[in-house]
Enzyme design. Structure first.
Site, mmCIF file in Angstrom:
data_model
loop_
_atom_site.group_PDB
_atom_site.id
_atom_site.type_symbol
_atom_site.label_atom_id
_atom_site.label_comp_id
_atom_site.label_asym_id
_atom_site.label_seq_id
_atom_site.Cartn_x
_atom_site.Cartn_y
_atom_site.Cartn_z
ATOM 1 C CG ASP A 1 -1.756 -1.183 1.383
ATOM 2 O OD1 ASP A 1 -2.254 -1.647 0.336
ATOM 3 O OD2 ASP A 1 -1.903 -1.691 2.516
ATOM 4 C CE LYS B 1 17.530 7.410 2.108
ATOM 5 N NZ LYS B 1 17.271 7.419 0.659
ATOM 6 C CG ASP C 1 20.642 4.624 -5.830
ATOM 7 O OD1 ASP C 1 20.022 5.168 -4.888
ATOM 8 O OD2 ASP C 1 21.772 5.009 -6.194
#
Lengths: 303, 303
Positions: free
Chosen positions: B22, B227, B252
């Site tokens: 979702d 991150k 990536d």
């Protein structure tokens, strides 16, 4: 590991200690002085050692000063010393590049991250360099610089070495250029990698911290030409040709000075308590670096 | 570890993949675009996902841009997106400071190492700060600064946090001040700690490298809000309240994007091959970070 011998006030112990060595390697800051404050009885102690025929070498990691700069500091504080007795990490790096690395021309220029002390020592050894105190590198990075660095336009094709020292003018432009030279295969050296610099009764970023950005970007550490790297010991030995067993390292920092002497397999090490390390640091069970002797301050050698 | 499923050209596989999620967390650079070059079929792919009712969050470690700056970039490249869908590491840090850390006044100011993107996000969250783009900090260090930093005169007594991001104007003065705040007990945060920044078809020092000097000086790492730190995932979840099992991370870079999704126990991860990591990096036996799916480029989701 044997307990270190405490020499302060031990006349017989000091006499025996002095008889065992012909050469003393001295750290400066924290041993002879702190900033512009000279410790008690330092000039007399230096004179006493000379009068006994001892060879003295002043070994410092401070890369911002050349040997000539250091000589001025000794003069100002009234400590008798000659330029040739000073062995700084900038000089160590210049000697390593000129006499050991000996890169073939033309790709033998050095990109300098640092101050004039490095430039003076490279000049003295006839090594060509770019960067350093050149105002062209003391500016903000501009958008077009990214392309010109990446495609090599802003680079000197003859650079084969990146040499990082303490740079009070570190900036992103220089970091990006140094990183690009390293990506293109330049040899990576540092005058020293001390994380901190004691100044003004406080701690400031040292050469290792000023250069840490380039190190993190490229993902590997430079070869350090300062204490405790044995590349520096080899360079000192190459110049002074001493007998390591008859040589003693004197310093205030266990992890640089004392370790430097231990790794160099010198006959002894003397820790003084006027600087960074405290006696608990080496008297504690399991301490990683333990000197053979220690005293409260270097002036205690006068008995 | 199961082999990742290759989705390019696999219509049935893509349909099944889309049905399992979702929410899609998208890395931007290397996935949607490279610099100012947008990859094939990106706007159509984004539209297609929206038409299927998917929630999209654009998760970026670039701390120099605010969400508003990012919105402009999306507009310029013709990718439909809302400011509220962008979740940058600067925003992540501002949310962490304002809503999780919640330091009591007055000692709750932030010393910023970084650009205006951080300042805008701190402003938006009502967090006070010093440093950043203030010209007073964009200068060389002078001899008297050492004393004034060590004795606290140059410091703001209300600073309780040091926040390090990508600073194109990094200098020794700011490093020394940040180091001093940390020595005095400030909390140490980073927007992200990427070592490199891909720019102009090359690699430049990233936020982690620009901030490495302070990290080396203080001898410990900051808490990263970018991150792959799960502090960022928690902040995203706090805002969007998604079901992790029905959420997929698209990126990536294996060691930031994909690891971020794996550590966050998301339902899936999709690696695209338009950016930094190559398929050999995760198809090799013993690869540390393996996505659940991969494709050549994000536009391949169009079938």
């Amino acid at each position: 590991m044997a307990q270190p011998k405490y020499l302060t006030g031990d006349k017989a112990g000091i006499e025996e200690f002095l008889s065992r060595f012909d050469v003393f390697l001295f750290d400066c800051d924290g041993v002879l002085w702190s900033g512009d404050h000279i410790y008690d009885k330092v000039p007399e102690t230096i004179e006493m050692l000379r009068s006994k025929g001892k060879q003295l070498v002043f070994v410092t990691n401070n890369s911002t000063k050349s040997r000539a700069d250091y000589k001025k500091k000794f003069d100002k504080l009234g400590i008798p010393a000659e330029v040739d007795e000073v062995f700084g990490s900038s000089y160590s790096a210049a000697v390593y590049i000129a006499r050991i690395l000996k890169l073939p021309a033309p790709k033998n220029k050095v990109f300098v991250l640092g101050e004039s002390g490095i430039e003076q020592e490279l000049d003295a050894e006839g090594v060509q360099y770019v960067g350093g105190t050149d105002p062209a590198y003391r500016r903000d990075i501009e958008p077009e610089d990214f392309t010109n660095i990446a495609n090599g336009k802003l680079l000197d094709p003859d650079v084969g070495v990146v040499l990082a020292g303490l740079d009070f003018h570190v900036n992103y432009l220089k970091m990006a250029i140094a990183f690009q030279y390293l990506q293109r295969g330049a040899i990576y050296l540092a005058t020293n990698t001390d994380s901190t610099l004691p100044m003004a009764h406080g701690f400031f970023p040292g050469a290792g911290s000023a250069g840490a950005g380039v190190e993190k970007a490229i993902g590997r550490a430079p070869l350090s030409l300062g204490k405790p790297s044995q590349a520096m010991m080899d360079a000192i030995e190459g110049k002074f040709h001493f007998d390591r067993k008859r040589t003693c390292m004197v310093g205030d920092r266990l992890n640089t000075d004392i370790q430097f002497g231990i790794d160099g397999k010198l006959g002894g090490t003397l820790a003084v308590l006027t600087g960074v390390s405290k006696k608990q640091d080496f008297l504690t069970e399991g301490a990683p670096t333990v000197p053979t002797t220690y005293m409260d301050s270097i002036g205690d050698l006068m008995g």
